[in-house]
Design a protein around this motif. Structure first.
Motif, PDB file in Angstrom:
ATOM      1  N   THR A  62       0.851  -1.191   0.000  1.00  0.00           N
ATOM      2  CA  THR A  62       0.000   0.000   0.000  1.00  0.00           C
ATOM      3  C   THR A  62       0.881   1.233   0.000  1.00  0.00           C
ATOM      4  O   THR A  62       1.685   1.437   0.916  1.00  0.00           O
ATOM      5  CB  THR A  62      -0.914   0.019   1.232  1.00  0.00           C
ATOM      6  N   GLU A  65      -2.560   6.690   0.164  1.00  0.00           N
ATOM      7  CA  GLU A  65      -3.835   6.417   0.817  1.00  0.00           C
ATOM      8  C   GLU A  65      -4.617   5.282   0.165  1.00  0.00           C
ATOM      9  O   GLU A  65      -5.277   4.500   0.838  1.00  0.00           O
ATOM     10  CB  GLU A  65      -4.698   7.685   0.840  1.00  0.00           C
ATOM     11  N   ASP A  66      -4.563   5.185  -1.148  1.00  0.00           N
ATOM     12  CA  ASP A  66      -5.437   4.212  -1.799  1.00  0.00           C
ATOM     13  C   ASP A  66      -4.790   3.478  -2.963  1.00  0.00           C
ATOM     14  O   ASP A  66      -5.475   2.906  -3.799  1.00  0.00           O
ATOM     15  CB  ASP A  66      -6.714   4.915  -2.291  1.00  0.00           C
ATOM     16  N   SER A 184       3.132   3.847   3.409  1.00  0.00           N
ATOM     17  CA  SER A 184       2.669   2.668   4.136  1.00  0.00           C
ATOM     18  C   SER A 184       3.373   1.422   3.624  1.00  0.00           C
ATOM     19  O   SER A 184       3.305   1.117   2.448  1.00  0.00           O
ATOM     20  CB  SER A 184       1.148   2.487   3.978  1.00  0.00           C
TER      21      SER A 184
END
Length: 240
Positions: A62, A65-66, A184
Motif C-alpha cells: 500500500t 492512501e489508496d 505505508s
C-alpha cells in the motif's frame, strides 16, 4: 527436522565441529550458505535449511492512501513442527503451490569457499542445533544471513528482517522501490521489513559469534549461555 526438537540441553559433545572451527571459519561457511540461498531465491526456488524455509511470495504494498502495488517479497517460514514444539509465533505465510523446493547444496557451498563438504555440512547442522538449543532455553537470538538479512526470535516471536538491496533484487515486478519509498509499508511488517546494508554489517554474524565465543570460553561441562546475544555489536575474531 526432528533432530532440532531438543528434549535436553546441549553439551560440548553435541557440537564437536563448532568447537574446532574459528569464528571466522563458521562465518565463512554461513556466508557461503547465504549466497546459495539468495541465488536460489533469484531462481524462484524455495530453500529448506532444516529449521525453516526461505521463499518468495506475492504481496501487495500500500503506497499512499489508496494505491496498492503488486510485489514479490522474500519470507522465512519456520518449520511447522519446530514452531509447535517451541511454541513460537510468527506471521502466517503461504508459499505458492507451484514453487519448487530445494535443500542446501553442501557440495556447491563447500566448493565455493574451498572447505571440505563434510565440514560444511557438520558446521551448518551444529549451528542449527545451537539455534535450537537457544529456542529450548527461551533465549532471544539474532541470526545473520549475509546479503539477506537477520532472523530474530524475541519473546517467542519469529521475525525476518531483509536487506533493502535483497528485497529490490528478488522482486520481479519492478515495484519494490516504490513500495520501499511509500508511506505505508504494511506488507513488510511482521515476517519481514527493509534493512539497510550498514545495519546488517553492524549486526553481522552476532549469533555465530555468540556460538563460537561460548564454545571457546565456557566450561566443558556447561554451556549455559547458549544462544544469548549481546545487544551491542561485537567485532569478529579470527582470520578472514
Amino acid at each position: 527436522m526432528i533432530k532440532y526438537l531438543l528434549f535436553k540441553p546441549l553439551g560440548p559433545e553435541d557440537l564437536p565441529t563448532l568447537k574446532e572451527l574459528t569464528t571466522s571459519e563458521i562465518c565463512k561457511v554461513w556466508a557461503g550458505a547465504s549466497r546459495y540461498i539468495r541465488r536460489q531465491l533469484l531462481q524462484k526456488r524455495a530453500v529448506e535449511i532444516g529449521v525453516g524455509t526461505f521463499a518468495l511470495v506475492p504481496a501487495r504494498a500500500t503506497v499512499g492512501e489508496d494505491k496498492a502495488l503488486p510485489v514479490e517479497r522474500p519470507v522465512f517460514r519456520p518449520c511447522r513442527l519446530l514452531k509447535k514444539f517451541y511454541k513460537l509465533k510468527c506471521a502466517k505465510t503461504k508459499i505458492p503451490d507451484e514453487t519448487p523446493f530445494v535443500q542446501l547444496d553442501f557440495e556447491q557451498i563447500a566448493a565455493e569457499i574451498h572447505f571440505r563438504r563434510e565440514i560444511v555440512e557438520r558446521c551448518i547442522h551444529e549451528t542449527l542445533l545451537f539455534f535450537a538449543g537457544a529456542l529450548r532455553d527461551n533465549k532471544e537470538v539474532e541470526f545473520s544471513f549475509k546479503g539477506i538479512g537477520i532472523l530474530a526470535v524475541r519473546r517467542k516471536v519469529v521475525s525476518m528482517t531483509f536487506l533493502d538491496d535483497c528485497l529490490l533484487e528478488l522482486d520481479g515486478t519492478g515495484n519494490m522501490l516504490a513500495a520501499l519509498l511509500g508511506v505505508s509499508l504494511s506488507f513488510l511488517r511482521g515476517s519481514s521489513s527493509g534493512l539497510c546494508g550498514n545495519a546488517v554489517e553492524a549486526l553481522s554474524s552476532c549469533f555465530l559469534l555468540a556460538a563460537a565465543t561460548c564454545l571457546a570460553t565456557r566450561p566443558r561441562h556447561a554451556l549455559d549461555e547458549l544462544g544469548q546475544v549481546s545487544a551491542a555489536p561485537r567485532p569478529l575474531r579470527g582470520r578472514g
